[in-house]
Design a protein around this motif. Sequence first.
Motif, mmCIF file in Angstrom:
data_model
loop_
_atom_site.group_PDB
_atom_site.id
_atom_site.type_symbol
_atom_site.label_atom_id
_atom_site.label_comp_id
_atom_site.label_asym_id
_atom_site.label_seq_id
_atom_site.Cartn_x
_atom_site.Cartn_y
_atom_site.Cartn_z
ATOM 1 N N ARG A 244 0.832 -1.202 0.000
ATOM 2 C CA ARG A 244 0.000 0.000 0.000
ATOM 3 C C ARG A 244 0.869 1.255 0.000
ATOM 4 N N ARG A 245 1.895 1.272 0.823
ATOM 5 C CA ARG A 245 2.792 2.437 0.886
ATOM 6 C C ARG A 245 3.541 2.630 -0.439
ATOM 7 N N TYR A 246 4.018 1.553 -1.004
ATOM 8 C CA TYR A 246 4.722 1.621 -2.286
ATOM 9 C C TYR A 246 3.799 2.164 -3.369
ATOM 10 N N TRP A 247 2.568 1.678 -3.393
ATOM 11 C CA TRP A 247 1.570 2.058 -4.391
ATOM 12 C C TRP A 247 1.254 3.541 -4.299
ATOM 13 N N ILE A 248 1.108 4.067 -3.077
ATOM 14 C CA ILE A 248 0.812 5.490 -2.883
ATOM 15 C C ILE A 248 1.928 6.351 -3.446
ATOM 16 N N ILE A 249 3.179 5.965 -3.196
ATOM 17 C CA ILE A 249 4.315 6.728 -3.711
ATOM 18 C C ILE A 249 4.367 6.636 -5.237
ATOM 19 N N GLN A 250 4.197 5.437 -5.784
ATOM 20 C CA GLN A 250 4.267 5.245 -7.234
ATOM 21 C C GLN A 250 3.184 6.033 -7.975
ATOM 22 N N LYS A 251 2.001 6.086 -7.409
ATOM 23 C CA LYS A 251 0.894 6.797 -8.044
ATOM 24 C C LYS A 251 0.921 8.301 -7.757
ATOM 25 N N GLY A 252 1.748 8.723 -6.795
ATOM 26 C CA GLY A 252 1.864 10.144 -6.467
ATOM 27 C C GLY A 252 0.697 10.699 -5.680
ATOM 28 N N TRP A 253 -0.097 9.821 -5.043
ATOM 29 C CA TRP A 253 -1.265 10.279 -4.306
ATOM 30 C C TRP A 253 -0.885 11.094 -3.072
ATOM 31 N N HIS A 254 0.311 10.895 -2.559
ATOM 32 C CA HIS A 254 0.748 11.643 -1.384
ATOM 33 C C HIS A 254 1.073 13.096 -1.727
ATOM 34 N N LEU A 255 1.110 13.448 -3.006
ATOM 35 C CA LEU A 255 1.446 14.804 -3.450
ATOM 36 C C LEU A 255 0.209 15.668 -3.691
ATOM 37 N N GLY A 256 -0.971 15.162 -3.363
ATOM 38 C CA GLY A 256 -2.210 15.897 -3.602
ATOM 39 C C GLY A 256 -2.314 17.162 -2.757
ATOM 40 N N THR A 257 -3.277 18.004 -3.102
ATOM 41 C CA THR A 257 -3.482 19.241 -2.347
ATOM 42 C C THR A 257 -4.767 19.205 -1.521
ATOM 43 N N HIS A 258 -5.646 18.251 -1.795
ATOM 44 C CA HIS A 258 -6.904 18.140 -1.053
ATOM 45 C C HIS A 258 -7.044 16.716 -0.524
ATOM 46 N N TYR A 259 -7.343 16.615 0.762
ATOM 47 C CA TYR A 259 -7.511 15.318 1.413
ATOM 48 C C TYR A 259 -8.756 15.338 2.282
ATOM 49 N N LEU A 260 -9.230 14.157 2.636
ATOM 50 C CA LEU A 260 -10.354 14.001 3.549
ATOM 51 C C LEU A 260 -9.838 13.433 4.863
#
Length: 114
Positions: free
Chosen positions: A36-52
Amino acid sequence: MWVHPSQLSGIIPKLVDQSQFNRRARALRLLVEQFRRYWIIQKGWHLGTHYLLDTKPVPVLGYKRNKSHSDFAGQASYGHCASRNLKYFGYKLVAVSTLNGIPIVYDLVPANNR
């Protein structure tokens, strides 16, 4: 439809007992979390500007039961979930996710944390 384990012997060569299943599930949980952690980094989801940010109650004992001798004493606490009108003893699952619902980070905190 319930099937007796003896009927599965031809399909599943060896059924493991509950203890062995639990050990395998715990080991698999760690691998899934790494993926899961690898996938988040690969997809760049941790770089978003809006989160819930969302929380969910995780009760661990009945509300009226004595907590002084519990395994959770000193860690869990009393809490209240307004949306469910629920008083409980336990934790809150706090999760930060993308707008698409992909969990970025999560943690269990005592129920009385705000």
